[in-house]
Design an enzyme around this catalytic site. Structure first.
Site, PDB file in Angstrom:
ATOM      1  N   HIS A  77      40.746  35.032  40.824  1.00  8.82           N
ATOM      2  CA  HIS A  77      39.538  34.637  41.553  1.00  8.82           C
ATOM      3  C   HIS A  77      39.616  33.456  42.292  1.00  8.82           C
ATOM      4  O   HIS A  77      39.903  32.555  42.091  1.00  8.82           O
ATOM      5  CB  HIS A  77      38.543  34.140  40.322  1.00  8.82           C
ATOM      6  CG  HIS A  77      38.261  35.396  39.546  1.00  8.82           C
ATOM      7  ND1 HIS A  77      36.815  36.374  39.692  1.00  8.82           N
ATOM      8  CD2 HIS A  77      38.885  36.160  38.446  1.00  8.82           C
ATOM      9  CE1 HIS A  77      36.931  37.105  39.002  1.00  8.82           C
ATOM     10  NE2 HIS A  77      38.269  37.134  38.069  1.00  8.82           N
ATOM     11  N   ARG A  78      39.521  33.964  43.893  1.00  2.28           N
ATOM     12  CA  ARG A  78      39.909  33.012  44.960  1.00  2.28           C
ATOM     13  C   ARG A  78      39.065  31.712  45.327  1.00  2.28           C
ATOM     14  O   ARG A  78      39.500  30.985  45.719  1.00  2.28           O
ATOM     15  CB  ARG A  78      40.274  33.862  46.233  1.00  2.28           C
ATOM     16  CG  ARG A  78      41.335  34.630  45.875  1.00  2.28           C
ATOM     17  CD  ARG A  78      41.407  35.703  47.065  1.00  2.28           C
ATOM     18  NE  ARG A  78      40.367  36.897  46.714  1.00  2.28           N
ATOM     19  CZ  ARG A  78      40.225  37.963  47.206  1.00  2.28           C
ATOM     20  NH1 ARG A  78      40.868  38.083  48.194  1.00  2.28           N
ATOM     21  NH2 ARG A  78      39.405  38.716  46.877  1.00  2.28           N
ATOM     22  N   ARG A  88      58.113  25.028  35.219  1.00  3.14           N
ATOM     23  CA  ARG A  88      59.312  24.239  35.702  1.00  3.14           C
ATOM     24  C   ARG A  88      59.410  22.943  35.209  1.00  3.14           C
ATOM     25  O   ARG A  88      60.833  22.169  35.137  1.00  3.14           O
ATOM     26  CB  ARG A  88      59.178  24.205  37.238  1.00  3.14           C
ATOM     27  CG  ARG A  88      59.024  25.489  37.872  1.00  3.14           C
ATOM     28  CD  ARG A  88      59.121  25.268  39.428  1.00  3.14           C
ATOM     29  NE  ARG A  88      60.448  24.837  40.022  1.00  3.14           N
ATOM     30  CZ  ARG A  88      60.436  24.227  41.275  1.00  3.14           C
ATOM     31  NH1 ARG A  88      59.244  24.110  42.028  1.00  3.14           N
ATOM     32  NH2 ARG A  88      61.564  23.730  41.548  1.00  3.14           N
ATOM     33  N   ARG A 138      62.838  30.308  32.649  1.00  5.18           N
ATOM     34  CA  ARG A 138      61.504  30.718  32.297  1.00  5.18           C
ATOM     35  C   ARG A 138      61.260  32.248  32.679  1.00  5.18           C
ATOM     36  O   ARG A 138      60.428  32.900  32.162  1.00  5.18           O
ATOM     37  CB  ARG A 138      60.428  30.078  33.049  1.00  5.18           C
ATOM     38  CG  ARG A 138      60.602  30.045  34.619  1.00  5.18           C
ATOM     39  CD  ARG A 138      59.264  29.522  35.125  1.00  5.18           C
ATOM     40  NE  ARG A 138      59.720  29.057  36.698  1.00  5.18           N
ATOM     41  CZ  ARG A 138      58.780  28.856  37.330  1.00  5.18           C
ATOM     42  NH1 ARG A 138      57.458  28.570  36.860  1.00  5.18           N
ATOM     43  NH2 ARG A 138      58.912  28.727  38.625  1.00  5.18           N
ATOM     44  N   ALA A 155      29.004  27.766  40.973  1.00  4.81           N
ATOM     45  CA  ALA A 155      28.164  28.648  40.148  1.00  4.81           C
ATOM     46  C   ALA A 155      27.823  29.968  40.465  1.00  4.81           C
ATOM     47  O   ALA A 155      27.894  30.960  39.894  1.00  4.81           O
ATOM     48  CB  ALA A 155      26.640  28.023  40.176  1.00  4.81           C
ATOM     49  N   ARG A 165      34.253  39.825  34.399  1.00  6.51           N
ATOM     50  CA  ARG A 165      35.093  39.558  33.170  1.00  6.51           C
ATOM     51  C   ARG A 165      34.411  39.431  31.865  1.00  6.51           C
ATOM     52  O   ARG A 165      35.135  39.431  30.912  1.00  6.51           O
ATOM     53  CB  ARG A 165      35.834  38.214  33.343  1.00  6.51           C
ATOM     54  CG  ARG A 165      36.549  37.993  34.819  1.00  6.51           C
ATOM     55  CD  ARG A 165      37.813  38.972  34.777  1.00  6.51           C
ATOM     56  NE  ARG A 165      38.543  39.125  36.144  1.00  6.51           N
ATOM     57  CZ  ARG A 165      39.658  39.541  36.261  1.00  6.51           C
ATOM     58  NH1 ARG A 165      40.059  40.723  35.450  1.00  6.51           N
ATOM     59  NH2 ARG A 165      40.389  39.671  37.284  1.00  6.51           N
TER      60      ARG A 165
HETATM   61  C1  LIG Z   1      38.477  45.321  35.115  1.00  3.08           C
HETATM   62  C2  LIG Z   1      39.111  44.929  36.185  1.00  3.08           C
HETATM   63  C3  LIG Z   1      40.403  45.502  36.565  1.00  3.08           C
HETATM   64  C4  LIG Z   1      41.131  45.045  37.609  1.00  3.08           C
HETATM   65  N1  LIG Z   1      42.229  45.759  37.842  1.00  3.08           N
HETATM   66  C5  LIG Z   1      43.211  45.091  38.891  1.00  3.08           C
HETATM   67  C6  LIG Z   1      44.284  45.754  39.095  1.00  3.08           C
HETATM   68  O1  LIG Z   1      44.824  46.714  38.608  1.00  3.08           O
HETATM   69  N2  LIG Z   1      45.055  45.534  40.217  1.00  3.08           N
HETATM   70  C7  LIG Z   1      44.826  44.430  41.202  1.00  3.08           C
HETATM   71  O2  LIG Z   1      45.234  43.783  42.019  1.00  3.08           O
HETATM   72  N3  LIG Z   1      43.650  43.724  40.685  1.00  3.08           N
HETATM   73  C8  LIG Z   1      42.820  44.066  39.440  1.00  3.08           C
HETATM   74  N4  LIG Z   1      41.588  43.211  39.261  1.00  3.08           N
HETATM   75  C9  LIG Z   1      41.254  42.141  40.165  1.00  3.08           C
HETATM   76  C10 LIG Z   1      40.095  42.483  41.045  1.00  3.08           C
HETATM   77  O3  LIG Z   1      40.333  43.304  42.174  1.00  3.08           O
HETATM   78  C11 LIG Z   1      39.889  41.107  41.921  1.00  3.08           C
HETATM   79  O4  LIG Z   1      40.911  40.557  42.505  1.00  3.08           O
HETATM   80  C12 LIG Z   1      39.274  39.846  40.767  1.00  3.08           C
HETATM   81  O5  LIG Z   1      38.512  40.559  40.033  1.00  3.08           O
HETATM   82  C13 LIG Z   1      38.819  38.691  41.637  1.00  3.08           C
HETATM   83  O6  LIG Z   1      37.512  39.255  41.944  1.00  3.08           O
HETATM   84  P1  LIG Z   1      36.807  38.810  43.053  1.00  3.08           P
HETATM   85  O7  LIG Z   1      37.894  39.253  44.648  1.00  3.08           O
HETATM   86  O8  LIG Z   1      35.432  39.304  43.295  1.00  3.08           O
HETATM   87  O9  LIG Z   1      36.791  37.175  43.166  1.00  3.08           O
HETATM   88  P2  LIG Z   1      37.092  36.067  44.336  1.00  3.08           P
HETATM   89  O10 LIG Z   1      38.364  36.139  44.750  1.00  3.08           O
HETATM   90  O11 LIG Z   1      36.661  34.665  43.519  1.00  3.08           O
HETATM   91  O12 LIG Z   1      36.244  36.395  45.509  1.00  3.08           O
HETATM   92  C14 LIG Z   1      34.722  36.227  45.457  1.00  3.08           C
HETATM   93  C15 LIG Z   1      33.974  37.212  46.375  1.00  3.08           C
HETATM   94  O13 LIG Z   1      34.304  36.636  47.718  1.00  3.08           O
HETATM   95  C16 LIG Z   1      34.237  37.977  48.532  1.00  3.08           C
HETATM   96  N5  LIG Z   1      35.852  37.733  48.926  1.00  3.08           N
HETATM   97  C17 LIG Z   1      36.683  37.113  48.660  1.00  3.08           C
HETATM   98  N6  LIG Z   1      37.875  37.044  49.443  1.00  3.08           N
HETATM   99  C18 LIG Z   1      37.664  38.042  50.295  1.00  3.08           C
HETATM  100  C19 LIG Z   1      38.422  38.711  51.165  1.00  3.08           C
HETATM  101  N7  LIG Z   1      39.475  38.560  51.498  1.00  3.08           N
HETATM  102  N8  LIG Z   1      37.714  39.687  52.078  1.00  3.08           N
HETATM  103  C20 LIG Z   1      36.321  40.043  51.656  1.00  3.08           C
HETATM  104  N9  LIG Z   1      35.726  39.617  50.826  1.00  3.08           N
HETATM  105  C21 LIG Z   1      36.265  38.432  49.910  1.00  3.08           C
HETATM  106  C22 LIG Z   1      34.350  39.209  47.905  1.00  3.08           C
HETATM  107  O14 LIG Z   1      32.875  39.233  47.854  1.00  3.08           O
HETATM  108  C23 LIG Z   1      34.402  38.613  46.388  1.00  3.08           C
HETATM  109  O15 LIG Z   1      33.705  39.354  45.290  1.00  3.08           O
HETATM  110  C24 LIG Z   1      40.850  43.953  38.127  1.00  3.08           C
HETATM  111  C25 LIG Z   1      39.524  43.110  38.035  1.00  3.08           C
HETATM  112  C26 LIG Z   1      38.620  43.685  36.923  1.00  3.08           C
HETATM  113  C27 LIG Z   1      37.601  42.861  36.435  1.00  3.08           C
END
Ligand SMILES: Cc1cc2nc3c(=O)[nH]c(=O)nc-3n(C[C@H](O)[C@H](O)[C@H](O)COP(=O)(O)OP(=O)(O)OC[C@H]3O[C@@H](n4cnc5c(N)ncnc54)[C@H](O)[C@@H]3O)c2cc1C
Length: 196
Positions: A77-78, A88, A138, A155, A165
């Site tokens: 979650h970026r 380390r 590690r 939020a 999640r």
């Molecule tokens: C059930 C489940 C299974 C998953 N399985 C896998 C898997 O097999 N392999 C895997 O690699 N990951 C997997 N993930 C991780 C998933 O793909 C997301 O990386 C992770 O849930 C973070 O979500 P997010 O990008 O919405 O959150 P954040 O990184 O917090 O981003 C929040 C929001 O900001 C926007 N955003 C952020 N960065 C960008 C960007 N670069 N471009 C465009 N919009 C952006 C999007 O709207 C995003 O929803 C899984 C997640 C879930 C819940």
């Protein structure tokens, strides 16, 4: 695992309500400009999808005793800030309870799992005794190894995090962590997290 809300924006919902109100005012918003209850502005922002105003409320959590599986899922979650215990520097096998046991394994073959972990601990500690740097030893540690992490998320990002999640598709340990986080933030921002 333990999840503690370490800090949060003071009066988080009022801050977001003021940000929302300010979008329609000539002057910078002050408390007297809130002609309706704070909850009204929060609900309106959510209903309109004007959720950037929710970015003004931040929450900082101390999350303790999760596996590296779960911490890895968390840091995907970026839109957040993280500080994680360093492998380390800190030897995780110092405590008896240094790894997470999935209930599915505990039910079927706990003995094999715990004996495997015991062997890993012995080998890991042997590598250190042999002078292998802790940063290399590690590589032998499993995904189950416990870790601690401090995370700050706003939020809006938390709403996205909970949506993903708390779902039945998410991993059980991550769901438990998300549930504990939600319980904490609901105490300080019940309207923002209403309905989750
Ligand atoms: C059930 C489940 C299974 C998953 N399985 C896998 C898997 O097999 N392999 C895997 O690699 N990951 C997997 N993930 C991780 C998933 O793909 C997301 O990386 C992770 O849930 C973070 O979500 P997010 O990008 O919405 O959150 P954040 O990184 O917090 O981003 C929040 C929001 O900001 C926007 N955003 C952020 N960065 C960008 C960007 N670069 N471009 C465009 N919009 C952006 C999007 O709207 C995003 O929803 C899984 C997640 C879930 C819940």
């Amino acid at each position: 695992m333990k999840v503690k809300l370490l800090a949060h924006t003071p009066e988080p919902e009022k801050v977001c309500a003021l940000a929302m109100r300010g979008c329609r005012l000539r002057n910078a918003p002050v408390e007297e400009d809130l002609t309706k209850p704070v909850e009204y502005y929060i609900k309106l922002a959510k209903r309109l999808g004007h959720t950037s105003v929710l970015e003004h409320a931040n929450a900082t959590f101390n999350i303790e005793g999760i596996s590296r599986v779960t911490s890895h899922q968390l840091v995907r979650h970026r839109i957040a800030s993280y500080s994680q215990q360093s492998q380390r520097v800190v030897k995780p096998t110092n405590t008896q309870d240094w790894y997470v046991t999935p209930p599915s394994i505990a039910k079927v073959d706990a003995y094999r799992y715990h004996s495997g972990m015991q062997k890993i601990k012995e080998y890991y500690e042997k590598f250190l005794q042999l002078g292998i740097p802790i940063e290399d030893a590690r590589y032998f540690l499993p995904n189950a190894t416990k870790t601690n992490i401090t995370m700050t998320m706003n939020a809006r990002s938390l709403l996205n995090f909970f949506n993903l999640r708390l779902s039945e598709h998410a991993q059980w340990e991550t769901r438990i962590m998300a549930r504990l986080m939600l319980e904490e933030v609901k105490k300080v921002a019940p309207t923002i997290f209403e309905g989750i």
